[in-house]
Design a protein around this motif. Structure first.
Motif, PDB file in Angstrom:
ATOM      1  N   GLU A 377       1.089  -7.400  -3.929  1.00 14.41           N
ATOM      2  CA  GLU A 377       1.709  -6.334  -3.243  1.00 14.41           C
ATOM      3  C   GLU A 377       2.538  -5.443  -3.835  1.00 14.41           C
ATOM      4  O   GLU A 377       2.426  -4.194  -3.749  1.00 14.41           O
ATOM      5  CB  GLU A 377       2.175  -6.952  -1.826  1.00 14.41           C
ATOM      6  N   THR A 378       3.593  -5.743  -4.642  1.00 14.10           N
ATOM      7  CA  THR A 378       4.300  -4.814  -5.202  1.00 14.10           C
ATOM      8  C   THR A 378       3.600  -4.340  -6.481  1.00 14.10           C
ATOM      9  O   THR A 378       4.145  -3.215  -6.736  1.00 14.10           O
ATOM     10  CB  THR A 378       5.709  -5.652  -5.551  1.00 14.10           C
ATOM     11  N   ALA A 379       2.931  -4.819  -7.055  1.00 14.15           N
ATOM     12  CA  ALA A 379       2.036  -4.220  -8.095  1.00 14.15           C
ATOM     13  C   ALA A 379       1.151  -3.227  -7.571  1.00 14.15           C
ATOM     14  O   ALA A 379       1.105  -2.100  -8.251  1.00 14.15           O
ATOM     15  CB  ALA A 379       1.186  -5.246  -9.040  1.00 14.15           C
ATOM     16  N   LEU A 380       0.689  -3.427  -6.242  1.00 11.96           N
ATOM     17  CA  LEU A 380      -0.175  -2.393  -5.860  1.00 11.96           C
ATOM     18  C   LEU A 380       0.806  -1.289  -5.427  1.00 11.96           C
ATOM     19  O   LEU A 380       0.308  -0.108  -5.541  1.00 11.96           O
ATOM     20  CB  LEU A 380      -0.605  -3.038  -4.555  1.00 11.96           C
ATOM     21  N   PHE A 381       1.908  -1.359  -5.139  1.00  9.28           N
ATOM     22  CA  PHE A 381       2.839  -0.297  -4.503  1.00  9.28           C
ATOM     23  C   PHE A 381       3.131   0.630  -5.847  1.00  9.28           C
ATOM     24  O   PHE A 381       3.129   1.833  -5.748  1.00  9.28           O
ATOM     25  CB  PHE A 381       4.203  -0.703  -4.043  1.00  9.28           C
ATOM     26  N   ASN A 382       3.230  -0.141  -7.091  1.00 10.39           N
ATOM     27  CA  ASN A 382       3.617   0.773  -8.074  1.00 10.39           C
ATOM     28  C   ASN A 382       2.280   1.599  -8.594  1.00 10.39           C
ATOM     29  O   ASN A 382       2.687   2.673  -9.163  1.00 10.39           O
ATOM     30  CB  ASN A 382       4.175  -0.392  -9.316  1.00 10.39           C
ATOM     31  N   SER A 383       1.212   0.783  -8.427  1.00  8.14           N
ATOM     32  CA  SER A 383       0.087   1.604  -8.897  1.00  8.14           C
ATOM     33  C   SER A 383      -0.140   2.728  -8.017  1.00  8.14           C
ATOM     34  O   SER A 383      -0.611   3.986  -8.487  1.00  8.14           O
ATOM     35  CB  SER A 383      -1.189   0.624  -8.626  1.00  8.14           C
ATOM     36  N   ILE A 384       0.130   2.781  -6.533  1.00  9.72           N
ATOM     37  CA  ILE A 384       0.009   3.899  -5.639  1.00  9.72           C
ATOM     38  C   ILE A 384       1.060   4.960  -6.205  1.00  9.72           C
ATOM     39  O   ILE A 384       0.746   6.298  -6.273  1.00  9.72           O
ATOM     40  CB  ILE A 384       0.146   3.489  -4.441  1.00  9.72           C
ATOM     41  N   GLU A 385       2.278   4.497  -6.551  1.00  5.92           N
ATOM     42  CA  GLU A 385       3.244   5.511  -7.033  1.00  5.92           C
ATOM     43  C   GLU A 385       3.187   6.258  -8.359  1.00  5.92           C
ATOM     44  O   GLU A 385       3.787   7.118  -8.743  1.00  5.92           O
ATOM     45  CB  GLU A 385       4.665   4.710  -6.778  1.00  5.92           C
ATOM     46  N   GLY A 386       2.028   5.808  -9.156  1.00  2.00           N
ATOM     47  CA  GLY A 386       1.780   6.265 -10.291  1.00  2.00           C
ATOM     48  C   GLY A 386       2.485   5.528 -11.565  1.00  2.00           C
ATOM     49  O   GLY A 386       2.666   6.323 -12.679  1.00  2.00           O
ATOM     50  N   LYS A 401      12.266  -2.779   1.352  1.00  2.00           N
ATOM     51  CA  LYS A 401      12.099  -1.505   0.513  1.00  2.00           C
ATOM     52  C   LYS A 401      10.723  -1.863  -0.163  1.00  2.00           C
ATOM     53  O   LYS A 401      10.453  -2.603  -1.386  1.00  2.00           O
ATOM     54  CB  LYS A 401      13.091  -1.762  -0.627  1.00  2.00           C
ATOM     55  N   GLY A 402       9.477  -1.300   0.272  1.00  2.00           N
ATOM     56  CA  GLY A 402       8.108  -1.469  -0.301  1.00  2.00           C
ATOM     57  C   GLY A 402       7.864  -0.189  -0.939  1.00  2.00           C
ATOM     58  O   GLY A 402       8.399   0.402  -2.082  1.00  2.00           O
ATOM     59  N   LEU A 403       6.571   0.454  -0.598  1.00  2.32           N
ATOM     60  CA  LEU A 403       5.966   1.745  -1.071  1.00  2.32           C
ATOM     61  C   LEU A 403       6.947   2.752  -0.691  1.00  2.32           C
ATOM     62  O   LEU A 403       7.573   3.176   0.290  1.00  2.32           O
ATOM     63  CB  LEU A 403       4.887   2.273  -0.271  1.00  2.32           C
ATOM     64  N   PHE A 404       7.380   3.599  -2.008  1.00  2.00           N
ATOM     65  CA  PHE A 404       8.026   4.670  -2.266  1.00  2.00           C
ATOM     66  C   PHE A 404       9.608   4.021  -1.399  1.00  2.00           C
ATOM     67  O   PHE A 404      10.596   4.983  -1.326  1.00  2.00           O
ATOM     68  CB  PHE A 404       7.960   5.990  -1.261  1.00  2.00           C
ATOM     69  N   GLY A 405       9.904   2.897  -1.809  1.00  2.00           N
ATOM     70  CA  GLY A 405      11.442   2.493  -1.573  1.00  2.00           C
ATOM     71  C   GLY A 405      11.666   2.137   0.230  1.00  2.00           C
ATOM     72  O   GLY A 405      12.822   2.093   0.492  1.00  2.00           O
ATOM     73  N   ARG A 406      10.474   2.546   0.811  1.00  2.00           N
ATOM     74  CA  ARG A 406      10.474   2.401   2.262  1.00  2.00           C
ATOM     75  C   ARG A 406      10.149   1.124   2.903  1.00  2.00           C
ATOM     76  O   ARG A 406       8.995   0.354   2.522  1.00  2.00           O
ATOM     77  CB  ARG A 406      10.045   3.488   2.780  1.00  2.00           C
TER      78      ARG A 406
END
Length: 614
Positions: A377-386, A401-406
Motif C-alpha cells: 500500500e505505501t509503495a502504491l502511494f509513492n507511485s501515485i505521488e510520482g 498519513k497515507g496518500l499525499f500525507g493525509r
C-alpha cells in the motif's frame, strides 16, 4: 542519459503526448518556444506548493510518452520534467523503476510474453523460442519475456502493445506462435478476447454472491447493472449514514482479501475518525501476484460494482476523492472501468451531488507500469505521488498519513465488492456465511493442472480438495501452491486443509490472495522454485539490504541446487540448503515490507513438505 536539464529536444509526437495531458506550456521556462521577449517569460516563477501539486502527474506523463512513441527519450523526459518542475535525475529514477517503460530505443511494438509459473508450466519457454524465431531483427517487434500477465486461466499468454495515437493492444491467450505473431503484427486484426464470464466456470449459478452478475449482465450497460440490483447498496448506505455503514462492515467480520486479512471495519473507522482532511480512498487493483486474476475478472465482468463499492467506502470514511490504481497489463479492464466511470458521472452517480444526497465524490484511474512491489500500500502511494514505488516505514500508518500525507483507506477490488452484499443482505446474514473467524464468500484463482481453470467463489471453510474437484484436477498431482509466489506448497495428501485464514495458518501455509496452482509430475519442481526466486530478485525494489541481497543469494543457491545432478556432493547440497534457511530467516525478520518477508516461503515449503532436493 544526462540527468540534468540539457539541450535535448522532444520530437513533435513526444511534445504532443505531454501537452495532451498537461495542456500547452505557459512559458518558455516550461518548454514553450522563445518568441522574443514575452511578458510571460519575464514574470514567471513556479515552485513550492504549486510544483508539489503537479508531481503526481509524472507517472501519467511517462505513460503518455511511452504509449505514443514506445520508449522515453532524453528529450521527452527533459520536456516532461520542465513542465512538472521535477529534477530529471528523480524522473529518470521513476522511469527506470517500471518494467513497462524503456529509456532506450526500441520498436514501436512490444510483445510481452509471460514466463511465470502458470505459463511456464503450459509451455511458455517453447512459445517464446518459436516467437523469437519468427520475429527476428528487423521485424519491428520487441519480444520481452516477463512476469505474470494475470491471464493464468488461459496460459500461456502474451500481450502486444503497439505505440501510437491511440496506443493499441491485443491479448493472445492461450497463445500459439501464430496467434502471438498476429497480435504483434496487426493488433487490430487479432481475435477478440473471450468474455470475462469464460474465466468463471460457475457463471450463471444463482447461488453466487460476488460473481452473480458476471456473465449475466452487460458490463457496458449501467441500466442492466441497476436492473440486477445495482446501486441498492449505495441507497442503503445513505439511509444508514457513515457511522452505520462502518458498523455494518465491522459486524460482518469482513477482512482484507489481499492476503493481510486486516479487519476492514477497523481500518475504515480509524480513517473516518482522523481530524486531518482531506481523506482519500485508494482501490488497489494492481494484483501482480503470480497466479492472481480475480480482480481483473471483476473489473471486466462487473465494473459498476466496483464503482458503487468505492463510493460507499468513500462515503463511510469521509473521502471525496478516490484513486483506482489499475495494473498496467490489464488493457480491457482499463477500458471497462473508464467507460463505467464516464457513465456513472453522466448519470449523477459520481460528481458533486450523488443521488441528490449532497455528497461529492469522484474517482481517478492511475495506471501501474509493471512493478509487483506497488501492490504494497505505501509503495502504491509513492507511485501515485510520482516517486519510485518503494515502501515506506511504518508507523505512521496510512490511516494517519497515507496518500499525499493525509488519512487514507486502501482496499483491493475483492474486499470492496464484498461491501455490496453486506449492505443488501445485512451484516448478520453475511457473517453467517463461512466460519466464525473467516466470514463471507471468497474468490479463488485456480490454474495449472486442472481441466477448468478460472475464478471460483466458495464460502470460507470449503476444503482445498473440494475446490480442486470443482476445477477438475488432473491425475498425477505433485503439489499445490497456495497464495502464489509469496505463498507455500502443500502435498497431494493435504487437500483436506480448510480454506480459511485460520485453517491454512494452522496447517503451516497461507491463503494469501486466494491463488491455487496445481502442478503434476510433468513440471520439474526445481525449475518452479528457480522461477520464483528469479521473480523476487527482479521485483525487489532494492531499498533494504535483506531483500536486495537476500533475493540474489537465494537465486544463486537455487541455481546450484538445480545443478546437483551434475556431480555435486550431498555435502554441497546440504550447505546450500543451510544457506537458504539462513538467508530466508534474515529476509523474513529484517525486510521492510512483505516482499522480502515472504520471498523465502515457497522455497522453504518445497524443501520441508515436498523434499524438493532429496
Amino acid at each position: 542519459m544526462d540527468l540534468r536539464f540539457g539541450d535535448s529536444k522532444p520530437t513533435d509526437d513526444e511534445r504532443a503526448a505531454v501537452d495532451a495531458l498537461l495542456g500547452p506550456p505557459e512559458s518558455s521556462w516550461e518548454g514553450a518556444a522563445r518568441d522574443g521577449m514575452r511578458a510571460a517569460d519575464l514574470r514567471w516563477a513556479r515552485g513550492g506548493r504549486a510544483a508539489r501539486d503537479r508531481r503526481d502527474l509524472l507517472l501519467p506523463g511517462l505513460h503518455a510518452i511511452n504509449d505514443r512513441v514506445g520508449w522515453i527519450s532524453e528529450g521527452a523526459l527533459d520536456y516532461l520534467c520542465r513542465r512538472l518542475t521535477v529534477p530529471p535525475a528523480q524522473a529518470y529514477g521513476v522511469a527506470t523503476f517500471y518494467a513497462m517503460f524503456s529509456v532506450k530505443p526500441r520498436p514501436a511494438t512490444v510483445l510481452h510474453v509471460c514466463t511465470d509459473l502458470a505459463c511456464v508450466s503450459a509451455g511458455a519457454s517453447e512459445l517464446c523460442a518459436g516467437i523469437e524465431a519468427r520475429l527476428g531483427l528487423g521485424s519491428g517487434v520487441s519480444v520481452e519475456r516477463g512476469p505474470c500477465l494475470g491471464l493464468c486461466e488461459r496460459a500461456p499468454a502474451a500481450l502486444a502493445v503497439k505505440s501510437g495515437d491511440p496506443v493499441r493492444t491485443a491479448v493472445s491467450a492461450p497463445a500459439t506462435v501464430e496467434a502471438a505473431v498476429l497480435a504483434a503484427s496487426a493488433p487490430d486484426s487479432a481475435p477478440e478476447e473471450p468474455p470475462a464470464a469464460m474465466a468463471v466456470p460457475q457463471a450463471g449459478d444463482p447461488s453466487l454472491t460476488l460473481l452473480r452478475r458476471v456473465g449475466v449482465v452487460d458490463p457496458s450497460s449501467l441500466d442492466d447493472y441497476r436492473a440486477h440490483g445495482g446501486y441498492t447498496a449505495l441507497r442503503r448506505a445513505f439511509e444508514l449514514g457513515p457511522a452505520g455503514v462502518i458498523r455494518e462492515v465491522t459486524d460482518s467480520g469482513l477482512v482484507g482479501r489481499g492476503g493481510a486479512a486486516f479487519p476492514t471495519g477497523r481500518k475504515w473507522q480509524a480513517t473516518a475518525a482522523q481530524p486531518d482532511h482531506p481523506h482519500y480512498l485508494v482501490c488497489n487493483a494492481d494484483e501482480s501476484e503470480p497466479g492472481t486474476f480475480k480482480d481483473r475478472v471483476l473489473m471486466e465482468g462487473d465494473p459498476y460494482a466496483l464503482v458503487e463499492a468505492m463510493t460507499i467506502a468513500a462515503y463511510a470514511t469521509g473521502a471525496h476523492q478516490g484513486y483506482l490504481y489499475l495494473r498496467g497489463e490489464y488493457p480491457r479492464a482499463l477500458r471497462r472501468m473508464r467507460h463505467a466511470l464516464d457513465q456513472a458521472r453522466a448519470r449523477g452517480l459520481l460528481g458533486d451531488d450523488i443521488l441528490g444526497q449532497g455528497y461529492a465524490f469522484d474517482i481517478e484511474i492511475r495506471r501501474g507500469a509493471g512493478a509487483y512491489i506497488c501492490g504494497e500500500e505505501t509503495a502504491l502511494f509513492n507511485s501515485i505521488e510520482g516517486y519510485r514505488g518503494e515502501p515506506r516505514s511504518k508507523p505512521p500508518f496510512p490511516v494517519d498519513k497515507g496518500l499525499f500525507g493525509r488519512p487514507t483507506v486502501e482496499n483491493n477490488v475483492e474486499t470492496l465488492v464484498n461491501v455490496l452484499p453486506i449492505l443488501t443482505m445485512g451484516a448478520p446474514a453475511y457473517a453467517a456465511i463461512g466460519t466464525r473467524r473467516s466470514t463471507g464468500p471468497k474468490l479463488f484463482c485456480v490454474s495449472g493442472g486442472v481441466e477448468r481453470p478460472g475464478v471460483y467463489e466458495l464460502p470460507f471453510g470449503a476444503t482445498l480438495g473440494e475446490l480442486l474437484e470443482l476445477a477438475g484436477v488432473r491425475e498425477g498431482l505433485r503439489a499445490v501452491l497456495l497464495g502464489g509466489a509469496a505463498g507455500g506448497f502443500v502435498r497431494p495428501d493435504e487437500t483436506d486443509i480448510p480454506l480459511t485464514f485460520e485453517g491454512t495458518r494452522e496447517a503451516g501455509t497461507t491463503l494469501g490472495s486466494g491463488v491455487v496452482m496445481a502442478f503434476d509430475e510433468t513440471v520439474p519442481l526445481p525449475r518452479l522454485l528457480l522461477r520464483i526466486a528469479e521473480f523476487f530478485r527482479d521485483e525487489s525494489c532494492g531499498q533494504c539490504v535483506p531483500c536486495r541481497v537476500g533475493t540474489v543469494r537465494q537465486e544463486e543457491a537455487l541455481h546450484r541446487l538445480a545443478a546437483q545432478h551434475a556431480g555435486r556432493t550431498g555435502a554441497a547440497v546440504s550447505d546450500d540448503i543451510a544457506l537458504l534457511r539462513e538467508v530466508g530467516r534474515a529476509m523474513r525478520d529484517a525486510s521492510i515490507c512483505g516482499l522480502g518477508q515472504t520471498a523465502w516461503n515457497a522455497v522453504e515449503s518445497a524443501i520441508d513438505r515436498l523434499g524438493a532436493y532429496e
